[in-house]
Enzyme design. Structure first.
Site, PDB file in Angstrom:
ATOM      1  N   ASP A 122      41.276 -26.593  24.462  1.00  0.00           N
ATOM      2  CA  ASP A 122      41.927 -25.603  25.307  1.00  0.00           C
ATOM      3  C   ASP A 122      43.410 -25.617  24.949  1.00  0.00           C
ATOM      4  O   ASP A 122      44.175 -26.454  25.418  1.00  0.00           O
ATOM      5  CB  ASP A 122      41.709 -25.932  26.786  1.00  0.00           C
ATOM      6  CG  ASP A 122      42.395 -24.930  27.699  1.00  0.00           C
ATOM      7  OD1 ASP A 122      43.146 -24.080  27.190  1.00  0.00           O
ATOM      8  OD2 ASP A 122      42.180 -25.008  28.920  1.00  0.00           O
ATOM      9  N   LYS A 167      48.583 -17.306  27.424  1.00  0.00           N
ATOM     10  CA  LYS A 167      50.034 -17.483  27.505  1.00  0.00           C
ATOM     11  C   LYS A 167      50.787 -16.899  26.293  1.00  0.00           C
ATOM     12  O   LYS A 167      50.927 -15.690  26.222  1.00  0.00           O
ATOM     13  CB  LYS A 167      50.343 -18.954  27.770  1.00  0.00           C
ATOM     14  CG  LYS A 167      49.689 -19.351  29.113  1.00  0.00           C
ATOM     15  CD  LYS A 167      50.052 -20.687  29.689  1.00  0.00           C
ATOM     16  CE  LYS A 167      49.481 -20.781  31.097  1.00  0.00           C
ATOM     17  NZ  LYS A 167      48.654 -21.917  31.377  1.00  0.00           N
ATOM     18  N   TYR A 185      43.440 -28.991  33.360  1.00  0.00           N
ATOM     19  CA  TYR A 185      43.189 -27.721  34.028  1.00  0.00           C
ATOM     20  C   TYR A 185      42.755 -26.705  32.985  1.00  0.00           C
ATOM     21  O   TYR A 185      43.384 -26.569  31.940  1.00  0.00           O
ATOM     22  CB  TYR A 185      44.464 -27.225  34.722  1.00  0.00           C
ATOM     23  CG  TYR A 185      44.310 -25.903  35.427  1.00  0.00           C
ATOM     24  CD1 TYR A 185      43.485 -25.776  36.545  1.00  0.00           C
ATOM     25  CD2 TYR A 185      44.983 -24.759  34.974  1.00  0.00           C
ATOM     26  CE1 TYR A 185      43.347 -24.547  37.194  1.00  0.00           C
ATOM     27  CE2 TYR A 185      44.843 -23.541  35.624  1.00  0.00           C
ATOM     28  CZ  TYR A 185      44.026 -23.444  36.735  1.00  0.00           C
ATOM     29  OH  TYR A 185      43.891 -22.235  37.374  1.00  0.00           O
TER      30      TYR A 185
HETATM   31  C1  LIG Z   1      47.274 -21.785  32.159  1.00  0.00           C
HETATM   32  C2  LIG Z   1      46.095 -22.495  31.617  1.00  0.00           C
HETATM   33  C3  LIG Z   1      44.793 -21.983  31.758  1.00  0.00           C
HETATM   34  C4  LIG Z   1      44.482 -20.780  32.593  1.00  0.00           C
HETATM   35  O1  LIG Z   1      45.054 -19.618  32.099  1.00  0.00           O
HETATM   36  P1  LIG Z   1      45.233 -18.367  33.121  1.00  0.00           P
HETATM   37  O2  LIG Z   1      45.787 -17.293  32.231  1.00  0.00           O
HETATM   38  O3  LIG Z   1      46.165 -18.827  34.177  1.00  0.00           O
HETATM   39  O4  LIG Z   1      43.881 -18.042  33.650  1.00  0.00           O
HETATM   40  C5  LIG Z   1      43.760 -22.641  31.116  1.00  0.00           C
HETATM   41  N1  LIG Z   1      43.988 -23.748  30.395  1.00  0.00           N
HETATM   42  C6  LIG Z   1      45.214 -24.272  30.246  1.00  0.00           C
HETATM   43  C7  LIG Z   1      45.395 -25.486  29.408  1.00  0.00           C
HETATM   44  C8  LIG Z   1      46.302 -23.678  30.862  1.00  0.00           C
HETATM   45  O5  LIG Z   1      47.510 -24.234  30.746  1.00  0.00           O
END
Ligand SMILES: *Cc1c(COP(=O)(O)O)cnc(C)c1O
Length: 433
Positions: free
Chosen positions: A242, A270, A147
């Site tokens: 990511d 995060k 994701y």
């Molecule tokens: C949470 C997450 C996202 C998206 O971040 P948001 O702040 O919710 O838009 C993208 N990549 C990874 C790996 C994530 O865990």
């Protein structure tokens, strides 16, 4: 739990469903993955969440990752309060942006320059635009079950097998937006190689979660990430890690430091915002120089680099940079994993427990999970029963089989032991039902 007398959470959820789609502002919060209705949080402190009915929970969700110090950590609270007294947002440069940029660049080996945005979604979306601008190519490779936020071009997971042409997961995403998104099974290096052989001059980038933490928890197999690094270099594509989830969680330098691989670009979110809305993308200076205003790749944000968010991020990273913090997280994680492993064995449960640093997951299945297809074999009904038995005992886990659990520095030994006892009881109950 869900069939008890009406709680305040129930009442609020009824009201919320009239006001917000599904009663929530992000889908998984609605507890659809486990049935029943969500608890409404009143406040949180340290390792605990407190709901509006006066229940207390040990929190293993941590706002889906950011709260690695625990909730309302004193120095972070103080930093945000102090920043807020000096104005909420200026839309002009501030010293705090330099400070947080310095901290990320010093901590993460591959990052030479960085651009702050407001969410992980913005970070991945912008990093891919940048990769396309830099390479002059359109196609991207992602992995099913990974994701990367909800941008159109990334809402593709495809089915099993290799190199499925991108079909959108959501109505409202035009097929033209995803036709250049190629999806491969996680850990399938040969599948990636095959795509590169088919489109040697067309792939702009691979985007990957170096540890896949959005389909439960799937670790990269030996050699997988190295192969991605090698293939991207060979074919002139960029490698994007990511690390929105793994950044500052499984080490100060994230997965890339732990696994000793240098991606070209990295996405953050995060933890670097300490619980306030932040994202960032960064990497090689020659690539980042393509971002406006120094380069032609346009990307902007009214609240980007927001002073309150920067303050929370700086204060959080300041704590994490103190010596021994990641060793401590590793120790807590290991103690918990050993206890849970014992509980799994003693109850004779078919449960898998992948773990790395301060993250883990309980898969209700027999065989190891290596990709999205094997993750999907987990028994979600068993997980749901387990989840509710845990919640009843005051342990708040992610309300879905396909999310990972997080450990914070606020969890002490007694809390970890209590968690293990609850897991043992919940596994017994789950088997009985
Ligand atoms: C949470 C997450 C996202 C998206 O971040 P948001 O702040 O919710 O838009 C993208 N990549 C990874 C790996 C994530 O865990």
């Amino acid at each position: 739990m869900s069939n008890l007398a009406l709680t305040r959470s129930h009442v609020l959820f009824q009201e919320a469903q009239q006001l917000l789609p599904g009663g929530v502002n992000s889908p998984v919060r609605a507890f659809r993955g486990v049935g029943g209705t969500p608890v409404f949080i009143d406040y949180a402190k340290g390792a605990y969440l407190y709901d509006v009915d006066g229940n207390r929970y040990l929190d293993y969700v941590q706002s889906w990752g950011p709260m690695i110090l625990g909730h309302a950590y004193p120095t972070v609270v103080e930093a945000v309060v102090r920043a807020s007294e000096r104005g909420f947002s200026f839309g002009a440069p501030t010293q705090a942006e330099n400070a947080l940029a310095h901290m990320v660049i010093e901590s993460v080996p591959s990052v030479e320059m960085i651009r702050f945005v407001n969410s992980g979604t913005e970070a991945t979306m912008s990093a891919l635009r940048l990769a396309r601008a830099y390479t002059g190519r359109d196609k991207i490779i992602k992995f099913s079950g990974c994701y990367h936020g909800h941008a159109d071009l990334l809402l593709v997971q495809a089915g099993s097998g290799v190199a499925t042409m991108g079909l959108p997961d959501s109505p409202g995403v035009p097929t033209e937006t995803t036709k250049n998104t190629l999806s491969v099974a996680y850990n399938d290096g040969a599948g990636v190689e095959q795509i590169f052989r088919t489109y040697p001059d067309d792939i702009a980038a691979i985007i990957v979660e170096p540890v896949a933490a959005n389909m439960g928890l799937v670790l990269p197999q030996a050699g997988f990430l190295e192969r991605l690094r090698h293939l991207t270099q060979h074919y002139g594509a960029l490698l994007i890690f990511d690390e929105v989830m793994t950044g500052f969680r499984i080490g100060l330098g994230g997965a890339q430091e732990r696994m000793n691989i240098k991606p070209d670009l990295t996405c953050f979110g995060k933890i670097i915002g300490g619980g306030l809305p932040v994202g960032a993308y960064g990497g090689r200076r020659d690539i980042m120089q393509l971002v406006a205003p120094v380069g032609a790749m346009y990307q902007a944000g009214t609240l980007s680099g927001n002073p309150l968010a920067m303050a929370a991020g700086i204060a959080t990273l300041n704590e994490l940079r103190k010596p021994g913090q990641y060793a401590l997280l590793e120790h807590k994680s290991q103690v918990l994993a050993e206890g849970i492993t014992r509980a799994i064995r003693d109850t004779g449960s078919a449960v898998r427990l992948p773990r790395i640093g301060a993250m883990f997951c309980l898969y209700f299945c027999k065989d190891p999970v290596t990709d999205y297809v094997s993750a999907k074999k987990a028994d979600t009904a068993r997980f749901a029963r387990f989840f509710w038995h845990m919640l009843e005992q005051g342990i708040y886990l992610p309300p879905s089989q396909f999310e990972s659990c997080f450990i914070s520095l606020a969890l002490d030994d007694a809390m970890l032991e209590e968690t293990v006892r609850c897991v043992e009881r919940a596994l017994q109950e789950e088997k009985r039902s």
